[in-house]
Design a protein around this motif. Structure first.
Motif, mmCIF file in Angstrom:
data_model
loop_
_atom_site.group_PDB
_atom_site.id
_atom_site.type_symbol
_atom_site.label_atom_id
_atom_site.label_comp_id
_atom_site.label_asym_id
_atom_site.label_seq_id
_atom_site.Cartn_x
_atom_site.Cartn_y
_atom_site.Cartn_z
ATOM 1 N N CYS A 165 29.456 42.129 52.624
ATOM 2 C CA CYS A 165 28.335 41.733 51.764
ATOM 3 C C CYS A 165 27.263 41.033 52.599
ATOM 4 O O CYS A 165 27.568 40.145 53.395
ATOM 5 C CB CYS A 165 28.794 40.763 50.686
ATOM 6 S SG CYS A 165 30.108 41.386 49.628
ATOM 7 N N ILE A 166 26.035 41.445 52.364
ATOM 8 C CA ILE A 166 24.891 40.827 53.032
ATOM 9 C C ILE A 166 24.285 39.790 52.097
ATOM 10 O O ILE A 166 24.101 40.053 50.910
ATOM 11 C CB ILE A 166 23.830 41.899 53.383
ATOM 12 C CG1 ILE A 166 24.445 43.000 54.260
ATOM 13 C CG2 ILE A 166 22.616 41.266 54.058
ATOM 14 C CD1 ILE A 166 24.969 42.536 55.602
ATOM 15 N N GLY A 167 23.982 38.620 52.635
ATOM 16 C CA GLY A 167 23.326 37.573 51.854
ATOM 17 C C GLY A 167 21.863 37.459 52.240
ATOM 18 O O GLY A 167 21.467 37.865 53.331
ATOM 19 N N TYR A 213 25.793 36.793 38.199
ATOM 20 C CA TYR A 213 25.752 38.195 38.645
ATOM 21 C C TYR A 213 24.729 38.293 39.780
ATOM 22 O O TYR A 213 23.719 37.566 39.788
ATOM 23 C CB TYR A 213 25.361 39.138 37.493
ATOM 24 C CG TYR A 213 24.085 38.745 36.786
ATOM 25 C CD1 TYR A 213 22.843 39.056 37.352
ATOM 26 C CD2 TYR A 213 24.102 38.026 35.605
ATOM 27 C CE1 TYR A 213 21.667 38.669 36.722
ATOM 28 C CE2 TYR A 213 22.934 37.638 34.973
ATOM 29 C CZ TYR A 213 21.720 37.963 35.541
ATOM 30 O OH TYR A 213 20.568 37.561 34.930
ATOM 31 N N GLU A 214 24.989 39.155 40.737
ATOM 32 C CA GLU A 214 24.010 39.552 41.761
ATOM 33 C C GLU A 214 24.109 41.074 41.841
ATOM 34 O O GLU A 214 25.123 41.610 42.276
ATOM 35 C CB GLU A 214 24.337 38.933 43.128
ATOM 36 C CG GLU A 214 24.255 37.409 43.152
ATOM 37 C CD GLU A 214 24.442 36.822 44.552
ATOM 38 O OE1 GLU A 214 24.704 37.601 45.505
ATOM 39 O OE2 GLU A 214 24.332 35.588 44.692
ATOM 40 N N THR A 215 23.073 41.753 41.377
ATOM 41 C CA THR A 215 23.067 43.217 41.319
ATOM 42 C C THR A 215 22.575 43.778 42.648
ATOM 43 O O THR A 215 21.488 43.411 43.096
ATOM 44 C CB THR A 215 22.146 43.685 40.180
ATOM 45 O OG1 THR A 215 22.516 43.013 38.967
ATOM 46 C CG2 THR A 215 22.230 45.186 39.995
ATOM 47 N N GLU A 216 23.377 44.648 43.280
ATOM 48 C CA GLU A 216 23.059 45.054 44.650
ATOM 49 C C GLU A 216 23.309 46.540 44.878
ATOM 50 O O GLU A 216 24.222 47.117 44.293
ATOM 51 C CB GLU A 216 23.937 44.244 45.636
ATOM 52 C CG GLU A 216 23.905 42.742 45.327
ATOM 53 C CD GLU A 216 24.483 41.871 46.417
ATOM 54 O OE1 GLU A 216 24.839 42.403 47.490
ATOM 55 O OE2 GLU A 216 24.575 40.647 46.186
ATOM 56 N N LEU A 217 22.514 47.137 45.755
ATOM 57 C CA LEU A 217 22.828 48.484 46.234
ATOM 58 C C LEU A 217 24.056 48.396 47.135
ATOM 59 O O LEU A 217 24.188 47.454 47.920
ATOM 60 C CB LEU A 217 21.645 49.067 47.023
ATOM 61 C CG LEU A 217 20.425 49.468 46.178
ATOM 62 C CD1 LEU A 217 19.254 49.822 47.097
ATOM 63 C CD2 LEU A 217 20.759 50.648 45.267
ATOM 64 N N VAL A 240 28.041 44.717 41.503
ATOM 65 C CA VAL A 240 27.758 43.304 41.222
ATOM 66 C C VAL A 240 28.575 42.437 42.179
ATOM 67 O O VAL A 240 29.792 42.590 42.280
ATOM 68 C CB VAL A 240 28.104 42.922 39.763
ATOM 69 C CG1 VAL A 240 27.824 41.430 39.522
ATOM 70 C CG2 VAL A 240 27.307 43.766 38.777
ATOM 71 N N ASP A 241 27.869 41.568 42.899
ATOM 72 C CA ASP A 241 28.505 40.557 43.752
ATOM 73 C C ASP A 241 28.634 39.297 42.897
ATOM 74 O O ASP A 241 27.751 38.436 42.903
ATOM 75 C CB ASP A 241 27.625 40.341 44.985
ATOM 76 C CG ASP A 241 27.997 39.104 45.778
ATOM 77 O OD1 ASP A 241 29.127 38.609 45.622
ATOM 78 O OD2 ASP A 241 27.142 38.626 46.560
ATOM 79 N N PHE A 242 29.738 39.234 42.106
ATOM 80 C CA PHE A 242 29.940 38.048 41.263
ATOM 81 C C PHE A 242 30.180 36.830 42.144
ATOM 82 O O PHE A 242 30.928 36.894 43.135
ATOM 83 C CB PHE A 242 31.121 38.242 40.316
ATOM 84 C CG PHE A 242 30.760 38.957 39.042
ATOM 85 C CD1 PHE A 242 29.824 38.426 38.160
ATOM 86 C CD2 PHE A 242 31.362 40.161 38.706
ATOM 87 C CE1 PHE A 242 29.492 39.081 36.979
ATOM 88 C CE2 PHE A 242 31.036 40.830 37.526
ATOM 89 C CZ PHE A 242 30.103 40.286 36.658
ATOM 90 N N ALA A 295 34.388 31.206 46.343
ATOM 91 C CA ALA A 295 33.293 31.464 45.408
ATOM 92 C C ALA A 295 32.882 32.927 45.349
ATOM 93 O O ALA A 295 32.202 33.347 44.418
ATOM 94 C CB ALA A 295 32.089 30.627 45.808
ATOM 95 N N LYS A 296 33.284 33.696 46.352
ATOM 96 C CA LYS A 296 32.766 35.059 46.504
ATOM 97 C C LYS A 296 33.836 36.148 46.512
ATOM 98 O O LYS A 296 33.568 37.278 46.117
ATOM 99 C CB LYS A 296 31.992 35.155 47.837
ATOM 100 C CG LYS A 296 30.631 34.480 47.846
ATOM 101 C CD LYS A 296 29.606 35.318 47.084
ATOM 102 C CE LYS A 296 28.181 34.926 47.425
ATOM 103 N NZ LYS A 296 27.197 35.758 46.673
ATOM 104 N N ALA A 297 35.021 35.834 47.024
ATOM 105 C CA ALA A 297 36.002 36.884 47.317
ATOM 106 C C ALA A 297 37.111 36.983 46.280
ATOM 107 O O ALA A 297 38.076 37.722 46.453
ATOM 108 C CB ALA A 297 36.612 36.649 48.702
HETATM 109 MN MN MN Z 1 25.084 38.897 47.057
#
Ligand code: MN
Length: 203
Positions: A5-7, A53-57, A84-86, A105-107
């Motif tokens: 995942c890219i931030g 939610y973070e909506t991503e390609l 979605v990167d919840f 928080a991410k994984a």
């Molecule tokens: Mn993200």
């Protein structure tokens, strides 16, 4: 497989979270257990009060790659979708303030729902992809790949200098502005070029 995942890859999103502008891609990973099985709702995690939610390609890696040059990076992914990167935002803020890693928080389990993939070769223009998400029927995020700070090729090349890419890996490419909270009972629908690629509920 793994999920990279890219931030911080869209200016307006960096501004809304008041983060610093990156000078090179920032990445982290989620394990395979972060995938949401098809047809399953997203279970709101018990350890967080603020899940965003973070909506991503999302790119799909099609062959093994290590230290991939920028000019050949396009050969290493063959399909794209929206995911979605919840993010457990409250937990992430605690991690950041303590200088700890973000993984809690991410994984976490089911934190990476991914839609149906579309072949890059079947897109009208692989360099200008529209995507978005409707929350309970309302558009809350709409993004364009042309607004990315780091391109697909730059991301794939950069990451491969640290972590070998394997066929079947996914790469989340960052969220545009408009991130926000989800709540139990919400329905999320993800769109790639105005085509629905995934719909699921939060329970
Ligand atoms: Mn993200």
């Amino acid at each position: 497989m793994k999920i990279i995942c890219i931030g911080r890859n869209y200016l307006a999103h960096i501004a809304e979270l008041d983060r610093d502008l990156p000078t090179e891609p920032l990445f982290f990973m989620k394990p395979e257990s972060a995938l949401l099985p098809q047809g399953m709702p997203f279970p709101y995690p018990s350890f967080s009060q603020i899940v965003h939610y973070e909506t991503e390609l999302v790119l799909r890696i099609c062959k093994q790659g290590k230290e991939v040059g920028l000019e050949r990076a396009h050969e290493y992914y063959d399909a794209v979708t929206v995911g979605v990167d919840f993010t457990a935002r409250d937990v992430q803020q605690q991690c950041i303030s303590k200088g700890h890693p973000w993984e809690k928080a991410k994984a976490f389990d089911f934190s990476a729902p991914v839609g149906e993939f579309k072949k890059i070769s079947e897109l009208q223009d692989a360099c200008a992809i529209d995507f978005g998400m409707r929350l309970n029927g309302e558009w809350v995020q709409q993004g364009h790949s042309t607004d990315m700070i780091f391109s697909f090729d730059k991301i794939v090349s950069y990451v491969s200098h640290f972590v070998t890419l394997e066929r079947g890996d996914y790469v989340f490419t960052g969220t545009p502005q408009g991130v926000g909270e989800v709540h139990v009972g919400d329905e999320l629908e993800l769109y790639l070029e105005n085509q629905s690629v995934l719909v699921f509920k939060v329970i």
